[in-house]
Write a protein that holds these residues in place. Structure first.
Motif, PDB file in Angstrom:
ATOM      1  N   MET A   1      -0.382 -61.270  -5.767  1.00 47.06           N
ATOM      2  CA  MET A   1      -1.579 -60.858  -5.056  1.00 47.06           C
ATOM      3  C   MET A   1      -1.456 -61.171  -3.563  1.00 47.06           C
ATOM      4  O   MET A   1      -1.962 -60.423  -2.740  1.00 47.06           O
ATOM      5  N   ASP A   2      -0.774 -62.277  -3.251  1.00 46.68           N
ATOM      6  CA  ASP A   2      -0.563 -62.597  -1.838  1.00 46.68           C
ATOM      7  C   ASP A   2       0.286 -61.526  -1.166  1.00 46.68           C
ATOM      8  O   ASP A   2       0.034 -61.143  -0.026  1.00 46.68           O
ATOM      9  N   ARG A   3       1.300 -61.027  -1.898  1.00 48.10           N
ATOM     10  CA  ARG A   3       2.148 -59.965  -1.353  1.00 48.10           C
ATOM     11  C   ARG A   3       1.326 -58.710  -1.104  1.00 48.10           C
ATOM     12  O   ARG A   3       1.466 -58.060  -0.078  1.00 48.10           O
ATOM     13  N   HIS A   4       0.430 -58.388  -2.037  1.00 50.43           N
ATOM     14  CA  HIS A   4      -0.426 -57.208  -1.871  1.00 50.43           C
ATOM     15  C   HIS A   4      -1.309 -57.352  -0.635  1.00 50.43           C
ATOM     16  O   HIS A   4      -1.473 -56.402   0.137  1.00 50.43           O
ATOM     17  N   ALA A   5      -1.876 -58.538  -0.444  1.00 52.24           N
ATOM     18  CA  ALA A   5      -2.739 -58.768   0.724  1.00 52.24           C
ATOM     19  C   ALA A   5      -1.937 -58.669   2.015  1.00 52.24           C
ATOM     20  O   ALA A   5      -2.420 -58.106   3.013  1.00 52.24           O
ATOM     21  N   LYS A   6      -0.710 -59.199   2.007  1.00 47.36           N
ATOM     22  CA  LYS A   6       0.146 -59.118   3.202  1.00 47.36           C
ATOM     23  C   LYS A   6       0.479 -57.661   3.523  1.00 47.36           C
ATOM     24  O   LYS A   6       0.415 -57.237   4.679  1.00 47.36           O
ATOM     25  N   GLU A   7       0.819 -56.882   2.493  1.00 47.69           N
ATOM     26  CA  GLU A   7       1.127 -55.471   2.711  1.00 47.69           C
ATOM     27  C   GLU A   7      -0.086 -54.721   3.245  1.00 47.69           C
ATOM     28  O   GLU A   7       0.042 -53.860   4.111  1.00 47.69           O
ATOM     29  N   LYS A   8      -1.274 -55.066   2.745  1.00 46.58           N
ATOM     30  CA  LYS A   8      -2.490 -54.417   3.240  1.00 46.58           C
ATOM     31  C   LYS A   8      -2.707 -54.740   4.718  1.00 46.58           C
ATOM     32  O   LYS A   8      -3.046 -53.862   5.504  1.00 46.58           O
TER      33      LYS A   8
ATOM     34  N   GLN B   1      -0.460 -55.410   6.928  1.00 47.39           N
ATOM     35  CA  GLN B   1       0.517 -54.640   7.695  1.00 47.39           C
ATOM     36  C   GLN B   1       0.062 -53.187   7.845  1.00 47.39           C
ATOM     37  O   GLN B   1       0.192 -52.598   8.918  1.00 47.39           O
ATOM     38  N   LEU B   2      -0.468 -52.623   6.789  1.00 45.36           N
ATOM     39  CA  LEU B   2      -0.978 -51.253   6.854  1.00 45.36           C
ATOM     40  C   LEU B   2      -2.171 -51.160   7.794  1.00 45.36           C
ATOM     41  O   LEU B   2      -2.292 -50.203   8.556  1.00 45.36           O
ATOM     42  N   GLN B   3      -3.060 -52.138   7.756  1.00 49.42           N
ATOM     43  CA  GLN B   3      -4.234 -52.129   8.629  1.00 49.42           C
ATOM     44  C   GLN B   3      -3.833 -52.104  10.096  1.00 49.42           C
ATOM     45  O   GLN B   3      -4.487 -51.458  10.906  1.00 49.42           O
ATOM     46  N   GLU B   4      -2.764 -52.792  10.423  1.00 46.47           N
ATOM     47  CA  GLU B   4      -2.307 -52.813  11.812  1.00 46.47           C
ATOM     48  C   GLU B   4      -1.858 -51.431  12.285  1.00 46.47           C
ATOM     49  O   GLU B   4      -1.897 -51.140  13.474  1.00 46.47           O
ATOM     50  N   ARG B   5      -1.443 -50.576  11.361  1.00 47.78           N
ATOM     51  CA  ARG B   5      -0.957 -49.253  11.734  1.00 47.78           C
ATOM     52  C   ARG B   5      -2.050 -48.193  11.784  1.00 47.78           C
ATOM     53  O   ARG B   5      -1.830 -47.095  12.297  1.00 47.78           O
ATOM     54  N   ILE B   6      -3.238 -48.485  11.266  1.00 43.99           N
ATOM     55  CA  ILE B   6      -4.309 -47.484  11.225  1.00 43.99           C
ATOM     56  C   ILE B   6      -4.574 -46.859  12.590  1.00 43.99           C
ATOM     57  O   ILE B   6      -4.581 -45.633  12.710  1.00 43.99           O
ATOM     58  N   PRO B   7      -4.793 -47.642  13.643  1.00 46.95           N
ATOM     59  CA  PRO B   7      -5.088 -46.999  14.934  1.00 46.95           C
ATOM     60  C   PRO B   7      -3.965 -46.080  15.417  1.00 46.95           C
ATOM     61  O   PRO B   7      -4.225 -45.021  15.987  1.00 46.95           O
TER      62      PRO B   7
ATOM     63  N   HIS C   1     -10.270 -47.354   3.540  1.00 53.38           N
ATOM     64  CA  HIS C   1     -10.784 -47.383   2.168  1.00 53.38           C
ATOM     65  C   HIS C   1      -9.648 -47.286   1.163  1.00 53.38           C
ATOM     66  O   HIS C   1      -9.623 -48.001   0.156  1.00 53.38           O
ATOM     67  N   ALA C   2      -8.681 -46.395   1.424  1.00 45.96           N
ATOM     68  CA  ALA C   2      -7.538 -46.255   0.517  1.00 45.96           C
ATOM     69  C   ALA C   2      -6.775 -47.573   0.412  1.00 45.96           C
ATOM     70  O   ALA C   2      -6.304 -47.944  -0.669  1.00 45.96           O
ATOM     71  N   GLN C   3      -6.671 -48.298   1.520  1.00 44.62           N
ATOM     72  CA  GLN C   3      -5.982 -49.590   1.492  1.00 44.62           C
ATOM     73  C   GLN C   3      -6.761 -50.598   0.647  1.00 44.62           C
ATOM     74  O   GLN C   3      -6.175 -51.323  -0.155  1.00 44.62           O
ATOM     75  N   ASP C   4      -8.078 -50.635   0.820  1.00 47.26           N
ATOM     76  CA  ASP C   4      -8.897 -51.544   0.012  1.00 47.26           C
ATOM     77  C   ASP C   4      -8.807 -51.179  -1.464  1.00 47.26           C
ATOM     78  O   ASP C   4      -8.644 -52.050  -2.320  1.00 47.26           O
ATOM     79  N   TYR C   5      -8.912 -49.897  -1.753  1.00 50.06           N
ATOM     80  CA  TYR C   5      -8.878 -49.437  -3.142  1.00 50.06           C
ATOM     81  C   TYR C   5      -7.499 -49.694  -3.748  1.00 50.06           C
ATOM     82  O   TYR C   5      -7.384 -50.135  -4.897  1.00 50.06           O
ATOM     83  N   GLY C   6      -6.453 -49.442  -2.967  1.00 55.83           N
ATOM     84  CA  GLY C   6      -5.104 -49.702  -3.453  1.00 55.83           C
ATOM     85  C   GLY C   6      -4.877 -51.171  -3.747  1.00 55.83           C
ATOM     86  O   GLY C   6      -4.261 -51.524  -4.761  1.00 55.83           O
ATOM     87  N   LEU C   7      -5.371 -52.049  -2.878  1.00 55.24           N
ATOM     88  CA  LEU C   7      -5.254 -53.483  -3.109  1.00 55.24           C
ATOM     89  C   LEU C   7      -5.980 -53.872  -4.389  1.00 55.24           C
ATOM     90  O   LEU C   7      -5.455 -54.616  -5.225  1.00 55.24           O
ATOM     91  N   TRP C   8      -7.171 -53.352  -4.567  1.00 58.82           N
ATOM     92  CA  TRP C   8      -7.951 -53.629  -5.780  1.00 58.82           C
ATOM     93  C   TRP C   8      -7.194 -53.168  -7.022  1.00 58.82           C
ATOM     94  O   TRP C   8      -7.063 -53.915  -8.002  1.00 58.82           O
TER      95      TRP C   8
END
Length: 116
Positions: free
Chosen positions: A1-8, A10-16, A91-98
């Motif tokens: 789960m920590d890996r999933h949160a870390k990947e999320k 990283q993805l959040q940083e690329r959104i803009p 939202h896709a990142q949140d849903y994917g993490l879930w």
């Protein structure tokens, strides 16, 4: 789960970066992304497809919550929702993490069952 949160994260940083500019062809300079409209009806149907419950009549739903559920066939469903491509990606990142965390938990339970 920590890996999933870390990947999320990283993805959040690329959104803009990926939601504000684009290249119309290889080798062409990046340009601002054209305005993208998601209607209130689109948002209503997106939420319905995910199983988000509609606000119940007589409840203390906010104006924004009510506006996100326009009646089908009305002019209100064609109004701009204010949702952006960045919102959809977040939202896709949140849903994917879930979903990934749920899968990890399910696999953990199945592993425990196999041991017994």
């Amino acid at each position: 789960m920590d890996r999933h949160a870390k990947e999320k994260r990283q993805l959040q940083e690329r959104i803009p970066h990926v939601t504000t500019q684009y290249r119309p062809a290889p080798g062409v300079a990046a340009q601002p992304i054209p305005h993208c409209v998601f209607t209130a009806g689109w948002l209503r149907d997106y939420n319905a497809a995910l199983g988000v419950p509609t606000p119940r009549p007589g409840t203390a739903a906010s104006v924004a919550e009510q506006a996100a559920w326009p009646t089908p066939g009305t002019d209100a469903e064609l109004l701009e929702s204010g949702v952006t491509p960045a919102d959809i990606l977040a939202h896709a990142q949140d849903y994917g993490l879930w979903a990934r965390n749920n899968l990890a938990q399910l696999n953990g339970l199945l592993d425990l069952q196999k041991k017994d």
